[in-house]
Design a protein around this motif. Structure first.
Motif, PDB file in Angstrom:
ATOM      1  N   PHE A  17       7.576   7.949  -0.089  1.00 21.74           N
ATOM      2  CA  PHE A  17       6.673   6.824   0.145  1.00 21.74           C
ATOM      3  C   PHE A  17       6.837   6.265   1.557  1.00 21.74           C
ATOM      4  CE2 PHE A  17       6.738   6.514  -4.591  1.00 21.74           C
ATOM      5  CZ  PHE A  17       5.375   6.662  -4.774  1.00 21.74           C
ATOM      6  N   TYR A  20       4.583   7.983   3.941  1.00 22.62           N
ATOM      7  CA  TYR A  20       3.150   7.884   3.669  1.00 22.62           C
ATOM      8  C   TYR A  20       2.564   6.687   4.401  1.00 22.62           C
ATOM      9  CZ  TYR A  20      -1.265   7.441   1.144  1.00 22.62           C
ATOM     10  OH  TYR A  20      -2.591   7.346   0.834  1.00 22.62           O
ATOM     11  N   SER A  22       0.050   4.137   4.363  1.00 22.41           N
ATOM     12  CA  SER A  22      -0.753   3.656   3.247  1.00 22.41           C
ATOM     13  C   SER A  22      -2.100   3.073   3.652  1.00 22.41           C
ATOM     14  CB  SER A  22       0.033   2.617   2.438  1.00 22.41           C
ATOM     15  OG  SER A  22       0.453   1.556   3.273  1.00 22.41           O
ATOM     16  N   ASN A  25      -4.088   1.339   1.020  1.00 20.47           N
ATOM     17  CA  ASN A  25      -3.641   1.815  -0.294  1.00 20.47           C
ATOM     18  C   ASN A  25      -2.310   1.215  -0.730  1.00 20.47           C
ATOM     19  OD1 ASN A  25      -5.846   3.736  -0.706  1.00 20.47           O
ATOM     20  ND2 ASN A  25      -4.926   4.878   0.983  1.00 20.47           N
ATOM     21  N   LEU A  26      -1.988   0.025  -0.224  1.00 22.58           N
ATOM     22  CA  LEU A  26      -0.706  -0.590  -0.570  1.00 22.58           C
ATOM     23  C   LEU A  26      -0.587  -0.853  -2.071  1.00 22.58           C
ATOM     24  CD1 LEU A  26      -0.227  -3.123   2.372  1.00 22.58           C
ATOM     25  CD2 LEU A  26       1.175  -1.107   1.873  1.00 22.58           C
ATOM     26  N   VAL A  29       0.190   2.388  -3.873  1.00 24.46           N
ATOM     27  CA  VAL A  29       1.600   2.766  -3.699  1.00 24.46           C
ATOM     28  C   VAL A  29       2.482   1.943  -4.632  1.00 24.46           C
ATOM     29  CG1 VAL A  29       3.541   2.722  -2.090  1.00 24.46           C
ATOM     30  CG2 VAL A  29       1.326   3.600  -1.338  1.00 24.46           C
ATOM     31  N   LYS A  33       4.894   3.583  -7.489  1.00 27.28           N
ATOM     32  CA  LYS A  33       6.343   3.379  -7.492  1.00 27.28           C
ATOM     33  C   LYS A  33       6.821   2.921  -8.867  1.00 27.28           C
ATOM     34  CE  LYS A  33       7.278   2.382  -2.621  1.00 27.28           C
ATOM     35  NZ  LYS A  33       7.742   1.348  -1.649  1.00 27.28           N
ATOM     36  N   LEU A  57       1.341  11.741  -2.074  1.00 28.59           N
ATOM     37  CA  LEU A  57       1.703  10.698  -3.036  1.00 28.59           C
ATOM     38  C   LEU A  57       2.346  11.277  -4.292  1.00 28.59           C
ATOM     39  CD1 LEU A  57      -1.384   8.326  -2.693  1.00 28.59           C
ATOM     40  CD2 LEU A  57       0.989   7.818  -2.060  1.00 28.59           C
ATOM     41  N   ALA A  60       5.824  12.126  -3.425  1.00 26.55           N
ATOM     42  CA  ALA A  60       6.596  10.890  -3.308  1.00 26.55           C
ATOM     43  C   ALA A  60       6.975  10.352  -4.682  1.00 26.55           C
ATOM     44  CB  ALA A  60       5.796   9.855  -2.519  1.00 26.55           C
ATOM     45  N   CYS A  61       6.058  10.450  -5.634  1.00 31.58           N
ATOM     46  CA  CYS A  61       6.359  10.025  -7.009  1.00 31.58           C
ATOM     47  C   CYS A  61       7.497  10.855  -7.588  1.00 31.58           C
ATOM     48  CB  CYS A  61       5.122  10.156  -7.880  1.00 31.58           C
ATOM     49  SG  CYS A  61       3.842   8.928  -7.564  1.00 31.58           S
ATOM     50  N   GLU A  64      10.745   9.778  -5.993  1.00 35.73           N
ATOM     51  CA  GLU A  64      11.173   8.482  -6.508  1.00 35.73           C
ATOM     52  C   GLU A  64      11.773   8.619  -7.903  1.00 35.73           C
ATOM     53  OE1 GLU A  64      10.821   4.053  -5.858  1.00 35.73           O
ATOM     54  OE2 GLU A  64      10.653   5.799  -4.547  1.00 35.73           O
TER      55      GLU A  64
END
Length: 245
Positions: A17, A20, A22, A25-26, A29, A33, A57, A60-61, A64
């Motif tokens: 993340f 990325y 954003s 697109n905050l 995100v 998360k 994304l 990133a997921c 995370e």
């Protein structure tokens, strides 16, 4: 299956993340998360035009979730389709499954049925699913009505593209990471004379980095114009696409 499946469920740990950009697109995100950490929505569907970072994304997921000690699988369906729907067998026990480009299997009855079954089993086990496509669930060319309906059951989010100023910031940062100076006027020229999605633009910067080093030249508009013209003449993968303004 006749062919052995490749190592296909590994995500790219470099795409987090933090990497990325954003833009607008905050909120997306933030939702992702929470979902990746196990406390948010159990089903998230991301859609948006190509080049908006949907694959980033998903990776990133996965990163995370993995860092939180959860089991994850990342499936680029456009690459996996040829291996058959058996590729998703057993994934219902994963804490998080990320399906990239659902439209890639649309129209394949066996694949559609496999994803339908996977969806139901994930839901039964309380596990999470995040999927992407270029269009929202209702517009997917999927023939199995129940699968299309289920993909729309969760939180559907549209990933917004970056505007030109945001793209220039991203490209400037990427150029600096390469050790390449990208003056603002050169960046604007690049946006006007090449494909505008970030993946293509970053690939072009990679090529320009090598070209400037080989020619011992700075990146200027005349030099960029020459490189783009040479690429167009030689039909290279980085071929320029002139945009009308």
């Amino acid at each position: 299956m006749a062919e052995q499946l490749p190592l296909r469920f590994a995500f790219n740990p470099e795409l987090g993340f933090q990497q990325y950009h954003s833009g607008g697109n905050l909120e997306i995100v933030a939702h992702l998360k929470r979902a990746a950490g196990g406390s948010g929505e159990t089903l998230v569907f991301l859609w948006g035009e190509p080049g908006t970072g949907k694959s980033h994304l998903l990776n990133a997921c996965c990163r995370e979730a993995y860092q939180s000690g959860l089991s994850v699988s990342y499936l680029p369906l456009s690459s996996l389709r040829e291996y058959g729907p058996g590729a998703v067998d057993g994934l219902d026990h994963q804490d998080l499954v990320c399906l990239d480009d659902v439209a890639a299997i649309a129209g394949d009855d066996a694949w559609e049925r496999a994803l339908f079954n996977l969806f139901n089993r994930l839901r039964e086990h309380g596990n999470r699913l995040i999927a992407t496509a270029n269009v929202p669930p209702a517009e997917l060319p999927i023939r199995l009505p129940d699968l299309k309906t289920r993909l729309g059951w969760g939180l559907t989010l549209r990933v917004q593209p970056l505007n030109d100023d945001e793209k220039l910031l991203v490209l400037g940062a990427y150029a600096r990471s390469l050790g390449l100076d990208l003056p603002p006027q050169v960046g604007r020229f690049l946006l006007s004379h090449h494909r505008r999605d970030l993946s293509s633009l970053k690939r072009l910067l990679d090529e320009l980095d090598h070209a400037t080093l080989a020619a011992k030249r700075k990146l200027t508009i005349p030099f960029l114009r020459s490189c783009l013209q040479n690429a167009a003449n030689q039909h290279l993968p980085g071929e320029a696409e002139r945009r009308s303004t």
